[in-house]
Design a protein around this motif. Sequence first.
Motif, PDB file in Angstrom:
ATOM      1  N   ALA A 104       0.829  -1.208   0.000  1.00 48.53           N
ATOM      2  CA  ALA A 104       0.000   0.000   0.000  1.00 48.53           C
ATOM      3  C   ALA A 104       0.859   1.252   0.000  1.00 48.53           C
ATOM      4  CB  ALA A 104      -0.922  -0.003   1.224  1.00 48.53           C
ATOM      5  N   THR A 105       0.351   2.290  -0.662  1.00 51.00           N
ATOM      6  CA  THR A 105       0.974   3.616  -0.650  1.00 51.00           C
ATOM      7  C   THR A 105      -0.127   4.653  -0.468  1.00 51.00           C
ATOM      8  OG1 THR A 105       0.836   3.853  -3.058  1.00 51.00           O
ATOM      9  CG2 THR A 105       2.884   2.947  -2.173  1.00 51.00           C
ATOM     10  N   TYR A 106       0.256   5.813   0.057  1.00 52.16           N
ATOM     11  CA  TYR A 106      -0.687   6.912   0.253  1.00 52.16           C
ATOM     12  C   TYR A 106      -0.052   8.173  -0.305  1.00 52.16           C
ATOM     13  CZ  TYR A 106      -3.713  10.293   2.607  1.00 52.16           C
ATOM     14  OH  TYR A 106      -4.585  11.319   2.888  1.00 52.16           O
ATOM     15  N   SER A 107      -0.742   8.835  -1.238  1.00 52.70           N
ATOM     16  CA  SER A 107      -0.202  10.034  -1.855  1.00 52.70           C
ATOM     17  C   SER A 107      -1.349  10.947  -2.286  1.00 52.70           C
ATOM     18  CB  SER A 107       0.650   9.646  -3.069  1.00 52.70           C
ATOM     19  OG  SER A 107       1.140  10.797  -3.709  1.00 52.70           O
ATOM     20  N   ASN A 108      -1.222  12.230  -1.967  1.00 51.89           N
ATOM     21  CA  ASN A 108      -2.205  13.237  -2.377  1.00 51.89           C
ATOM     22  C   ASN A 108      -3.641  12.878  -2.004  1.00 51.89           C
ATOM     23  OD1 ASN A 108      -0.194  14.881  -3.539  1.00 51.89           O
ATOM     24  ND2 ASN A 108      -0.266  13.660  -5.413  1.00 51.89           N
ATOM     25  N   GLY A 109      -3.825  12.309  -0.830  1.00 53.03           N
ATOM     26  CA  GLY A 109      -5.168  11.993  -0.350  1.00 53.03           C
ATOM     27  C   GLY A 109      -5.772  10.722  -0.911  1.00 53.03           C
ATOM     28  N   VAL A 110      -4.968   9.920  -1.633  1.00 53.22           N
ATOM     29  CA  VAL A 110      -5.473   8.681  -2.225  1.00 53.22           C
ATOM     30  C   VAL A 110      -4.633   7.510  -1.719  1.00 53.22           C
ATOM     31  CG1 VAL A 110      -5.916   7.418  -4.367  1.00 53.22           C
ATOM     32  CG2 VAL A 110      -6.267   9.894  -4.285  1.00 53.22           C
ATOM     33  N   LEU A 111      -5.313   6.508  -1.199  1.00 53.78           N
ATOM     34  CA  LEU A 111      -4.669   5.276  -0.763  1.00 53.78           C
ATOM     35  C   LEU A 111      -4.701   4.288  -1.922  1.00 53.78           C
ATOM     36  CD1 LEU A 111      -3.533   3.495   1.590  1.00 53.78           C
ATOM     37  CD2 LEU A 111      -5.905   2.760   1.961  1.00 53.78           C
ATOM     38  N   ASN A 112      -3.545   3.713  -2.273  1.00 60.28           N
ATOM     39  CA  ASN A 112      -3.448   2.694  -3.327  1.00 60.28           C
ATOM     40  C   ASN A 112      -3.002   1.389  -2.689  1.00 60.28           C
ATOM     41  OD1 ASN A 112      -3.850   4.116  -5.982  1.00 60.28           O
ATOM     42  ND2 ASN A 112      -2.297   5.416  -5.045  1.00 60.28           N
ATOM     43  N   VAL A 113      -3.795   0.352  -2.870  1.00 61.00           N
ATOM     44  CA  VAL A 113      -3.471  -0.970  -2.337  1.00 61.00           C
ATOM     45  C   VAL A 113      -3.348  -1.922  -3.522  1.00 61.00           C
ATOM     46  CG1 VAL A 113      -4.192  -2.841  -0.802  1.00 61.00           C
ATOM     47  CG2 VAL A 113      -4.769  -0.465  -0.228  1.00 61.00           C
ATOM     48  N   THR A 114      -2.189  -2.591  -3.625  1.00 59.19           N
ATOM     49  CA  THR A 114      -1.957  -3.561  -4.694  1.00 59.19           C
ATOM     50  C   THR A 114      -2.073  -4.953  -4.094  1.00 59.19           C
ATOM     51  OG1 THR A 114      -0.468  -2.009  -5.770  1.00 59.19           O
ATOM     52  CG2 THR A 114      -0.335  -4.305  -6.468  1.00 59.19           C
ATOM     53  N   ILE A 115      -2.957  -5.763  -4.691  1.00 60.95           N
ATOM     54  CA  ILE A 115      -3.242  -7.105  -4.190  1.00 60.95           C
ATOM     55  C   ILE A 115      -2.882  -8.102  -5.296  1.00 60.95           C
ATOM     56  CG2 ILE A 115      -5.025  -8.613  -3.239  1.00 60.95           C
ATOM     57  CD1 ILE A 115      -6.635  -5.923  -2.702  1.00 60.95           C
ATOM     58  N   PRO A 116      -1.756  -8.810  -5.156  1.00 63.48           N
ATOM     59  CA  PRO A 116      -1.350  -9.736  -6.219  1.00 63.48           C
ATOM     60  C   PRO A 116      -2.252 -10.968  -6.302  1.00 63.48           C
ATOM     61  CG  PRO A 116       0.380  -9.493  -4.547  1.00 63.48           C
ATOM     62  CD  PRO A 116      -0.807  -8.738  -4.067  1.00 63.48           C
ATOM     63  N   VAL A 117      -2.416 -11.467  -7.518  1.00 69.31           N
ATOM     64  CA  VAL A 117      -3.131 -12.723  -7.737  1.00 69.31           C
ATOM     65  C   VAL A 117      -2.171 -13.847  -7.359  1.00 69.31           C
ATOM     66  CG1 VAL A 117      -4.180 -14.200  -9.509  1.00 69.31           C
ATOM     67  CG2 VAL A 117      -4.519 -11.715  -9.579  1.00 69.31           C
ATOM     68  N   SER A 118      -2.669 -14.865  -6.670  1.00 71.06           N
ATOM     69  CA  SER A 118      -1.796 -15.976  -6.269  1.00 71.06           C
ATOM     70  C   SER A 118      -1.367 -16.773  -7.498  1.00 71.06           C
ATOM     71  CB  SER A 118      -2.507 -16.888  -5.267  1.00 71.06           C
ATOM     72  OG  SER A 118      -3.574 -17.564  -5.887  1.00 71.06           O
ATOM     73  N   GLU A 119      -0.218 -17.411  -7.390  1.00 69.20           N
ATOM     74  CA  GLU A 119       0.317 -18.202  -8.510  1.00 69.20           C
ATOM     75  C   GLU A 119      -0.669 -19.276  -8.960  1.00 69.20           C
ATOM     76  OE1 GLU A 119       3.051 -17.866 -10.444  1.00 69.20           O
ATOM     77  OE2 GLU A 119       3.357 -15.978  -9.378  1.00 69.20           O
ATOM     78  N   LYS A 120      -1.321 -19.928  -7.999  1.00 66.74           N
ATOM     79  CA  LYS A 120      -2.231 -21.014  -8.378  1.00 66.74           C
ATOM     80  C   LYS A 120      -3.506 -20.496  -9.038  1.00 66.74           C
ATOM     81  CE  LYS A 120      -4.292 -21.425  -3.816  1.00 66.74           C
ATOM     82  NZ  LYS A 120      -4.502 -22.284  -2.668  1.00 66.74           N
ATOM     83  N   ALA A 121      -3.825 -19.211  -8.880  1.00 71.86           N
ATOM     84  CA  ALA A 121      -5.027 -18.652  -9.496  1.00 71.86           C
ATOM     85  C   ALA A 121      -4.754 -18.020 -10.854  1.00 71.86           C
ATOM     86  CB  ALA A 121      -5.649 -17.615  -8.561  1.00 71.86           C
ATOM     87  N   LYS A 122      -3.483 -17.900 -11.232  1.00 64.35           N
ATOM     88  CA  LYS A 122      -3.146 -17.298 -12.522  1.00 64.35           C
ATOM     89  C   LYS A 122      -3.484 -18.271 -13.649  1.00 64.35           C
ATOM     90  CE  LYS A 122       0.570 -14.391 -10.812  1.00 64.35           C
ATOM     91  NZ  LYS A 122       2.017 -14.145 -10.826  1.00 64.35           N
ATOM     92  N   PRO A 123      -3.957 -17.770 -14.764  1.00 64.43           N
ATOM     93  CA  PRO A 123      -4.223 -18.663 -15.896  1.00 64.43           C
ATOM     94  C   PRO A 123      -2.914 -19.286 -16.387  1.00 64.43           C
ATOM     95  CG  PRO A 123      -4.895 -16.381 -16.385  1.00 64.43           C
ATOM     96  CD  PRO A 123      -4.262 -16.389 -15.047  1.00 64.43           C
ATOM     97  N   ARG A 124      -2.996 -20.507 -16.810  1.00 62.60           N
ATOM     98  CA  ARG A 124      -1.799 -21.164 -17.316  1.00 62.60           C
ATOM     99  C   ARG A 124      -2.191 -22.140 -18.418  1.00 62.60           C
ATOM    100  NH1 ARG A 124      -3.368 -23.590 -12.734  1.00 62.60           N
ATOM    101  NH2 ARG A 124      -3.298 -25.840 -12.602  1.00 62.60           N
ATOM    102  N   LYS A 125      -1.252 -22.428 -19.274  1.00 56.50           N
ATOM    103  CA  LYS A 125      -1.457 -23.385 -20.359  1.00 56.50           C
ATOM    104  C   LYS A 125      -1.190 -24.783 -19.844  1.00 56.50           C
ATOM    105  CE  LYS A 125      -2.198 -21.158 -24.258  1.00 56.50           C
ATOM    106  NZ  LYS A 125      -3.412 -21.368 -24.999  1.00 56.50           N
ATOM    107  N   ILE A 126      -1.979 -25.719 -20.279  1.00 56.85           N
ATOM    108  CA  ILE A 126      -1.771 -27.120 -19.966  1.00 56.85           C
ATOM    109  C   ILE A 126      -1.256 -27.775 -21.244  1.00 56.85           C
ATOM    110  CG2 ILE A 126      -2.834 -29.281 -19.199  1.00 56.85           C
ATOM    111  CD1 ILE A 126      -2.901 -26.993 -17.113  1.00 56.85           C
ATOM    112  N   GLU A 127      -0.062 -28.342 -21.170  1.00 55.86           N
ATOM    113  CA  GLU A 127       0.525 -28.985 -22.339  1.00 55.86           C
ATOM    114  C   GLU A 127      -0.111 -30.348 -22.537  1.00 55.86           C
ATOM    115  OE1 GLU A 127       4.843 -30.633 -23.743  1.00 55.86           O
ATOM    116  OE2 GLU A 127       4.777 -28.835 -22.489  1.00 55.86           O
TER     117      GLU A 127
END
Length: 151
Positions: A104-127
């Motif tokens: 999270a960061t706070y600048s100019n009155g705005v809070l920004n929260v970055t929430i990463p997607v977990s590795e297991k939830a990311k789309p992936r190709k199945i060979e």
Amino acid sequence: MAAYDPFRELDRFASTLFDTRRGPRRMPMDLYRDGDHYVLTADLPGIDPGSVDIDVDGQLLTIRAERTLAGGEGVKWITREREAASFLRQLNLGQGVDTGNIAATYSNGVLNVTIPVSEKAKPRKIEVSSDSSSPVIQAHEGSDAPQPVEQ
């Protein structure tokens, strides 16, 4: 155009001043996905960044913040429309996020929260591999479903 009603304004002011049932206020926010992470932006004008508290309990993200107003001894207010306030927002994150790497960061009155997607939830190709000893699938006459046939 509606006529000005001073008593309505006085009533609004009095209810604001004396309403002790008011709890934490909600902060306006936006939430969107950008690639492999979610971005939450929330308006928190006039907040001391040190008062912002973000925590995760299981899959529940809680954001709290306080706005305090300066007013030293001997100050005589001419007008005071801004209020000291508590802000609260809670979000259920679901199972597809990496709660250990939220930033999270706070600048100019705005809070920004970055929430990463977990590795297991990311789309992936199945060979798809090919093995010549696998059974061949063919449809039998009189049957709608394909049946394996040994070669």
